[in-house]
Enzyme design. Structure first.
Site, short mmCIF file in Angstrom:
data_model
loop_
_atom_site.label_atom_id
_atom_site.label_comp_id
_atom_site.label_asym_id
_atom_site.label_seq_id
_atom_site.Cartn_x
_atom_site.Cartn_y
_atom_site.Cartn_z
CG ASN A 59 -18.70 -15.29 77.36
OD1 ASN A 59 -19.75 -15.57 76.76
ND2 ASN A 59 -17.99 -14.21 77.08
CB SER A 107 -18.71 -13.42 58.52
OG SER A 107 -19.79 -12.73 57.93
CE1 TYR A 129 -19.80 -10.10 61.17
CE2 TYR A 129 -19.01 -10.82 63.33
CZ TYR A 129 -19.49 -11.11 62.05
OH TYR A 129 -19.66 -12.42 61.67
CE LYS A 180 -16.54 -13.57 63.03
NZ LYS A 180 -16.29 -14.70 63.94
C1 WQD Z 1 -30.52 -9.54 55.49
C2 WQD Z 1 -31.41 -8.66 54.60
C3 WQD Z 1 -31.58 -6.38 55.32
C4 WQD Z 1 -33.68 -7.09 59.06
C5 WQD Z 1 -25.48 -9.98 58.61
C6 WQD Z 1 -24.00 -9.87 58.88
C7 WQD Z 1 -23.32 -11.14 58.48
C8 WQD Z 1 -23.98 -12.30 59.15
C9 WQD Z 1 -25.46 -12.35 58.81
C10 WQD Z 1 -22.77 -12.81 61.15
C11 WQD Z 1 -30.83 -7.27 54.37
C12 WQD Z 1 -32.92 -7.08 55.42
C13 WQD Z 1 -33.03 -7.29 57.86
C14 WQD Z 1 -34.95 -6.43 59.07
C15 WQD Z 1 -34.83 -6.22 56.69
N1 WQD Z 1 -23.79 -12.22 60.55
N2 WQD Z 1 -33.60 -6.85 56.70
N3 WQD Z 1 -35.47 -6.02 57.88
O1 WQD Z 1 -26.98 -7.93 56.88
O2 WQD Z 1 -27.08 -9.83 55.16
O3 WQD Z 1 -25.70 -10.10 57.24
O4 WQD Z 1 -26.02 -11.11 59.26
O5 WQD Z 1 -21.93 -13.52 60.70
O6 WQD Z 1 -21.97 -11.06 58.86
O7 WQD Z 1 -23.49 -8.83 58.09
O8 WQD Z 1 -28.18 -10.12 57.39
O9 WQD Z 1 -30.38 -10.66 58.28
O10 WQD Z 1 -29.31 -8.45 58.95
O11 WQD Z 1 -30.19 -8.75 56.63
O12 WQD Z 1 -35.34 -5.83 55.62
O13 WQD Z 1 -35.60 -6.21 60.15
O14 WQD Z 1 -32.65 -8.45 55.30
O15 WQD Z 1 -31.74 -5.06 54.82
O16 WQD Z 1 -31.15 -6.88 53.04
P1 WQD Z 1 -27.00 -9.39 56.58
P2 WQD Z 1 -29.55 -9.49 57.91
#
Ligand code: WQD
Length: 339
Positions: A32, A124, A148, A152
């Protein structure tokens, strides 16, 4: 015989379409365009050197979705379409439940009507919640810590119930760990809309000077360097995992979950340092307060996908960092996305 790929212009969907076509499959993409742009289709066609059928369609439009199945010989579906921003799901849960649940229920309804019963579903690692010590195996109890993740988890349970009630369904639930990286060509990659949630887009912004500094959410966790541990996996490995799952469904009936991860945990600081070393750039960063809802460590036990799908991650952290930066310099840097 056509593979329908919903959300096929998204990050993982677009990479999967390329791998499917390169393995000789015919694909039909529906999307979409709420979280992607039509020029992703152009770049897919540049990579595979052929036209790829695309229909702009929202899965909430049941009538239009039925016409797609009526007018095409669809044999299986890979279902990526859905919203996936954790923070957005907390602030707008109803939008997430409506979009992710109703669109999937519509899809399942039409699949049943047209007797299409092979489905690879984009799930996920979030469904593991923060209950378990890694490495995480597929048979662990599940708990979703945000709306979210709950969409899932609910959809996984709905799919399990359908399989328990009706014969003939072959379903693979793909539990992604942390997808990063980009297509080797530099033509496809993660294209965040608005303020990105995930780590790699913020690393790219800090490395390029788009932002002054990457904020590291917490440096006082009980880990080797105080930052969180994640199982980063190359998006091209994820794409190959979906192709392997589709092949598996040719010989399997039922509903099976698979972890798609490398089985190796790296810290946030490991990723930053590797990115700097591989690309010979600095990533300015500073430690700030922990982010609500973050878990300390998330690492896959990927042995089930290895055994049943014959799939294993091929790319390492260096590849993920190199390819992400190539994608940024090649395309993302030139795209100004509306927030
Ligand atoms: C990873 C690490 C943050 C941003 C999420 C969803 C998961 C999947 C992947 C969809 C953490 C740290 C992040 C920043 C940081 N999505 N971080 N500064 O939270 O493990 O997973 O994304 O399917 O379902 O939950 O991924 O990349 O957001 O964070 O320090 O600006 O990086 O604290 O430790 P996450 P993320």
């Amino acid at each position: 015989m056509t593979i329908l790929v919903t959300g096929g212009l998204g990050f993982i969907g677009s990479h999967t379409v390329v791998e499917l076509i390169e393995q000789g499959e015919d694909c039909l993409i529906i999307d979409n365009l709420s979280k992607s742009t039509i020029n992703v289709l152009d770049r897919i066609e540049t990579i595979v050197q052929k036209k790829v059928p695309f229909i702009k369609l929202d899965l909430l439009d049941l009538g239009k979705l039925r016409m797609v199945f009526k007018e095409n010989e669809i044999t299986a579906v890979i279902h990526f379409a859905g919203f996936k921003a954790v923070g957005e799901s907390v602030s707008n849960p109803l939008m997430y439940y409506q979009n992710n649940l109703i669109s999937t229920l519509n899809l399942l309804d039409v699949m049943k009507e047209f007797d299409v019963k092979k489905l690879v579903f984009s799930s996920s690692a979030t469904v593991y919640g923060d209950l378990h010590t890694p490495p995480l195996k597929e048979d662990l109890s599940l708990h979703a810590p945000n709306p979210y993740g709950r969409t899932k988890l609910m959809l996984e349970e709905i799919l399990q119930d359908i399989v328990a009630a009706q014969t003939g369904w072959s379903i693979a639930l793909m539990r992604y760990f942390n997808p990063i990286g980009a297509h080797k060509s530099g033509l496809l990659g993660e294209m965040p809309f608005g303020v990105p949630n995930n780590l790699m887009p913020h690393i790219l912004k800090a490395a390029s000077g788009e932002t002054s500094s990457l904020q590291v959410f917490g440096g006082d966790y009980e880990t080797k360097d105080g930052s969180c541990i994640r199982d980063f996996i190359h998006v091209m490995d994820l794409a190959l995992g979906h192709v392997s799952a589709l092949n598996y469904l040719e010989i399997y009936e039922g509903c099976e979950a698979f972890n798609l991860g490398t089985g190796i945990g790296y810290s946030v600081f490991d990723l930053i340092r590797t990115f700097e070393d591989v690309n010979n750039v600095k990533v300015p960063h500073n430690i700030v307060a922990r982010r609500e809802g973050d878990i300390v460590a998330s690492i896959a036990d990927a042995s089930k996908a290895r055994m049943l799908l014959g799939w294993d991650a091929q790319y390492d952290l260096q590849d993920m960092c190199y390819d992400s930066w190539k994608w940024y310099k090649n395309v993302l840097h030139h795209i100004t996305k509306d927030s």
